[in-house]
Design an enzyme around this catalytic site. Structure first.
Site, PDB file in Angstrom:
ATOM      1  N   ALA A  22       0.839  -1.211   0.000  1.00  0.00           N
ATOM      2  CA  ALA A  22       0.000   0.000   0.000  1.00  0.00           C
ATOM      3  C   ALA A  22       0.872   1.258   0.000  1.00  0.00           C
ATOM      4  CB  ALA A  22      -0.921  -0.010   1.213  1.00  0.00           C
ATOM      5  N   ARG A  25       2.456   1.522  -3.620  1.00  0.00           N
ATOM      6  CA  ARG A  25       1.488   1.862  -4.678  1.00  0.00           C
ATOM      7  C   ARG A  25       0.950   3.285  -4.489  1.00  0.00           C
ATOM      8  NH1 ARG A  25      -0.536  -3.351  -6.983  1.00  0.00           N
ATOM      9  NH2 ARG A  25       1.476  -4.227  -7.603  1.00  0.00           N
ATOM     10  N   ASP A 133       1.073  -8.631  18.679  1.00  0.00           N
ATOM     11  CA  ASP A 133       0.782  -8.516  20.115  1.00  0.00           C
ATOM     12  C   ASP A 133      -0.422  -7.642  20.451  1.00  0.00           C
ATOM     13  OD1 ASP A 133       3.001 -10.093  20.445  1.00  0.00           O
ATOM     14  OD2 ASP A 133       4.343  -8.440  20.960  1.00  0.00           O
ATOM     15  N   ALA A 192     -12.735 -20.925  26.428  1.00  0.00           N
ATOM     16  CA  ALA A 192     -11.807 -21.500  27.414  1.00  0.00           C
ATOM     17  C   ALA A 192     -12.299 -21.224  28.832  1.00  0.00           C
ATOM     18  CB  ALA A 192     -10.420 -20.892  27.224  1.00  0.00           C
ATOM     19  N   ARG A 282       2.905 -16.284  14.143  1.00  0.00           N
ATOM     20  CA  ARG A 282       3.470 -15.167  13.369  1.00  0.00           C
ATOM     21  C   ARG A 282       3.448 -15.438  11.870  1.00  0.00           C
ATOM     22  NH1 ARG A 282       8.196 -12.958  16.789  1.00  0.00           N
ATOM     23  NH2 ARG A 282       9.474 -13.421  14.986  1.00  0.00           N
TER      24      ARG A 282
HETATM   25  O1  F6P Z   1       6.396  -9.001  19.344  1.00  0.00           O
HETATM   26  C1  F6P Z   1       6.017 -10.143  18.645  1.00  0.00           C
HETATM   27  C2  F6P Z   1       6.524 -11.373  19.335  1.00  0.00           C
HETATM   28  O2  F6P Z   1       6.131 -12.513  18.580  1.00  0.00           O
HETATM   29  C3  F6P Z   1       6.104 -11.540  20.794  1.00  0.00           C
HETATM   30  O3  F6P Z   1       4.793 -12.030  20.932  1.00  0.00           O
HETATM   31  C4  F6P Z   1       7.155 -12.472  21.309  1.00  0.00           C
HETATM   32  O4  F6P Z   1       7.334 -12.317  22.695  1.00  0.00           O
HETATM   33  C5  F6P Z   1       8.386 -12.028  20.564  1.00  0.00           C
HETATM   34  O5  F6P Z   1       7.932 -11.361  19.398  1.00  0.00           O
HETATM   35  C6  F6P Z   1       9.310 -13.139  20.168  1.00  0.00           C
HETATM   36  O6  F6P Z   1      10.407 -12.574  19.543  1.00  0.00           O
HETATM   37  P1  F6P Z   1      11.556 -13.338  18.755  1.00  0.00           P
HETATM   38  O7  F6P Z   1      11.174 -13.351  17.321  1.00  0.00           O
HETATM   39  O8  F6P Z   1      12.769 -12.511  18.976  1.00  0.00           O
HETATM   40  O9  F6P Z   1      11.631 -14.702  19.350  1.00  0.00           O
END
Ligand code: F6P
Length: 350
Positions: A22, A25, A133, A192, A282
């Site tokens: 984004a 572009r 996060d 949960a 992630r």
């Molecule tokens: O900030 C994103 C995050 O995935 C956090 O949730 C986690 O504590 C941290 O990064 C892990 O970081 P790394 O990639 O350095 O292990």
């Protein structure tokens, strides 16, 4: 402003590519050229042997076919030396040498801190919230949170199947650093029994009592969502626990998820297993919500620079894209007591 830079920094988040796209572009449509800096702030330092390892000229084609991809095509990293003012000034000199007169930084807390430092030293910057996060309270959502949440929910659904079959309590550890948002939202979405988060004090005895109550009430499989940073708010007397249960093995400074599960099993008398979701949260293709948020914030960031507005962090509130001073973007907590209470109201066993 005729030429801008863009980078992704810190932990990657699904949707970062959509944000880069984004930015590129929107800039090109407005006759701006774009330099993509690689590996976060490291790219600005130009320490690689080959320039193309530090930055690339972006064109409309260089962001084709990336909107649906996790990770970041510019790669990402954390850059410890960027805390030094001398290094920040070096980065600005390097950007100026490339003719770059504005920078868009996509990432979490640390990224916004870097953007603020550069802005304070005279390089116009804009921050875009890219982190799973959801710990930037000026913005109701951060790019990547929705995908991470859906990944966690999907994983818990699977864990629930096997937990049901074996009549076990399942403790699922999710990411979030010092923020319990992923845990609380996952707990609500999965029904949960508990969310254990850094923002709220808790004890192992209470968790075990919840599990025991569930068993007594006829509910033998249970889901406990555990935020990775939750040990910071643990109030159990661990010295006493070791005395009471000498067979338990754990290091008081850092109790692993499996050790937590063992302790809960010991205290509740009910089989408890741990699963750490880790980096699965992630990765993966961003959800539609994350792609849209990334596209809206990325485009808006460029529009701010076009208007000569900078030193701002872009976010979303009540479905409107907003911007606030970067300096204030890292303040406060996103913790929502109402959402937290909803976990126990709807997940409690009576
Ligand atoms: O900030 C994103 C995050 O995935 C956090 O949730 C986690 O504590 C941290 O990064 C892990 O970081 P790394 O990639 O350095 O292990």
């Amino acid at each position: 402003m005729k030429r801008i830079g863009v980078l992704t920094s810190g932990g990657d988040a699904p949707g970062m590519n959509a944000a880069i796209r984004a930015v590129v572009r929107t800039a090109l449509k407005n006759q701006m050229s774009v330099v993509g800096f690689k590996r976060g702030y490291n790219g600005l330092l130009m320490r690689s042997l080959r320039p193309e390892d530090d930055y690339i000229e972006m064109n409309a084609r260089s962001v084709s076919g990336i909107i649906h991809k996790g990770g970041t095509v510019l790669m990402t990293a954390r850059c410890k030396e960027f805390h030094k003012v001398s290094v920040q000034k070096e980065a600005i000199r390097n950007m100026r040498a490339l003719g770059v007169d504005g920078l868009i930084c996509i990432g979490g807390n640390g990224t916004l801190a870097g953007a603020q430092a550069l802005n304070d030293l005279g390089m116009p910057t804009i921050g875009i919230p890219g982190t799973i996060d959801n710990d930037l309270c000026y913005s109701e959502y951060t790019i990547g949170f929705d995908t991470a949440l859906n990944t966690a929910v999907d994983a818990v659904n699977r864990i629930r199947d096997t937990g049901d079959a074996h009549e076990r309590a399942s403790m699922v550890t999710v990411m979030g650093r010092d923020c319990g948002d992923i845990a609380i939202h996952t707990a609500i979405a999965c029904g949960a029994e508990l969310a254990i988060v850094p923002e709220i004090p808790w004890t192992l005895e209470e968790v075990a009592a919840t599990v025991h109550k569930g068993v007594v009430g006829g509910k033998r499989s249970m889901i406990l969502i555990f935020a990775e940073g939750a040990q910071s708010s643990l109030r159990t007397d661990l010295v006493q626990l070791k005395k009471d249960y000498p067979k338990l093995r754990f290091n008081r400074d850092h109790i692993t998820s499996s050790q937590f599960a063992e302790i809960i099993e010991q205290l509740s008398g009910h089989e408890t297993r741990a699963t750490v979701l880790g980096y699965t949260q992630r990765g993966g293709s961003p959800t539609a919500n994350d792609r849209i948020l990334a596209t809206r914030t990325g485009s808006y960031a460029v529009e701010l620079l076009l208007k000569d507005v900078y030193g701002r962090a872009v976010g979303i509130r009540q479905n409107k894209i907003i911007d606030v001073p970067i300096a204030s973007a890292m303040d406060g907590s996103t913790f929502d007591p109402e959402l937290f209470n909803l976990v126990s109201v709807t997940g409690s066993i009576k």
